[in-house]
Motif scaffolding. Structure first.
Motif, short mmCIF file in Angstrom:
data_model
loop_
_atom_site.label_atom_id
_atom_site.label_comp_id
_atom_site.label_asym_id
_atom_site.label_seq_id
_atom_site.Cartn_x
_atom_site.Cartn_y
_atom_site.Cartn_z
N ALA A 11 0.83 -1.20 0.00
CA ALA A 11 0.00 0.00 0.00
C ALA A 11 0.87 1.26 0.00
N GLU A 15 0.58 4.09 -2.83
CA GLU A 15 0.07 5.42 -2.50
C GLU A 15 1.18 6.47 -2.42
N ARG A 20 -1.97 8.29 3.28
CA ARG A 20 -2.90 7.69 2.31
C ARG A 20 -2.82 6.17 2.35
N SER A 24 -5.92 3.69 3.17
CA SER A 24 -6.35 2.62 2.27
C SER A 24 -6.39 1.27 2.97
#
Length: 308
Positions: A11, A15, A20, A24
């Motif tokens: 992630a 990102e 962020r 997520s």
């Protein structure tokens, strides 16, 4: 090492921002940062280049990222396989398509959903061909529908679907609309609306024009085939579109689809999946649908699909 730590690393790479990435993953930023720090301790290598903000992964982090993506993809594939053995295929099938082929995707998703009613299909129909291959390699897609190059890596498996052909889409009042075929030279003289030059579908057209010694100057450039149809509808422009899109719109009132010749050129479109074994059950199931569906025969019955 926990799957969750690998998920956080993937992630963060996606990102490129700690907050962020945490959002997520539905965790707090401190929790995500601490999990990645513990992963670094366990592996005894730095994974993230840290400054005042996220600055990217280290070389070691990039290598670990590839393993993380593979491990997470294999976990998902295992879960899908077990679920299919117990109750039938379920979950989410992720398909990426180049824009010029996205009109034909429904010819596969229709029978696939009938065969596998518990599967949800997610179609991304505006991806460049290079991006489709990248996302397949990074386990972000299960399958792609795209142009099939002659030098495609052995890391991919292909089920050929059809040969993309091209038709001149023009206003019914244009003189070429009354012909059974039109040449690329004739098409180049019209006020054209084409896909933009960054898209492979446009690059294919430019190569064909160049083969005929032509270099058209379109007045309008668009990023979707649907936009080409809408511009031709105004009566001001003509366009060149893949014949597979006639499956979506037919030949709208006031327009004609005229097969293009001199030269007659086609491009192979195929269903592409990774060749790793055992492959994800979702990808295998879609490939079985593709082999059982004669997409080419369906498209050959469309108006303008073949020269008269």
């Amino acid at each position: 090492m926990l799957f969750r730590q690998l998920e956080y690393l993937v992630a963060l790479s996606r990102e490129r921002h700690f907050a962020r990435a945490a959002q997520s993953c539905y965790v707090s930023q401190p929790a995500l940062s601490e999990a990645i720090r513990k992963l670094e301790e366990e592996l005894d290598v730095p994974l993230v280049r840290r400054g005042r903000s996220y600055e990217g992964l280290t070389p070691e982090g990039e290598r670990i990222l590839m393993w993380a993506q593979r491990i997470l993809a294999d976990r998902e594939a295992l879960t899908d396989e077990v679920g299919a053995l117990r109750t039938g295929l379920s979950g989410r099938l992720r398909i990426g398509s180049v824009p010029t082929a996205s009109g034909a995707v429904s010819l596969l998703t229709g029978p696939f959903c009938v065969e596998h009613p518990m599967v949800t299909v997610d179609v991304m129909g505006n991806l460049p061909s290079e991006e489709i291959l990248r996302q397949l390699q990074n386990f972000e897609l299960d399958a792609g529908i795209t142009y099939v190059p002659e030098n495609l890596s052995e890391n991919f498996h292909v089920v050929t679907l059809y040969e993309e052909k091209y038709v001149l889409l023009t206003n019914i009042g244009d003189g070429l609309a009354r012909q059974s075929t039109a040449t690329w030279t004739e098409a180049s003289r019209l006020p054209l609306c084409l896909l933009n030059p960054t898209m492979q579908g446009r690059r294919v057209l430019d190569e064909i024009f160049a083969e005929a010694g032509l270099r058209p100057a379109p007045r309008v450039e668009c990023d979707s085939v649907a936009a080409l149809f809408s511009h031709v509808r105004t009566g001001r422009w003509a366009s060149i579109v893949p014949h597979s899109w006639l499956h979506v719109f037919g030949v709208p009132d006031g327009m004609r689809a005229v097969p293009l010749v001199e030269p007659t050129r086609t491009m192979p479109i195929g269903l592409v999946t990774t060749s790793r074994e055992p492959g994800p059950v979702m990808a295998r199931a879609l490939a079985e649908t593709a082999r059982a569906t004669d997409v080419a025969a369906i498209l050959e019955r469309l108006p303008g699909a073949t020269p008269a």
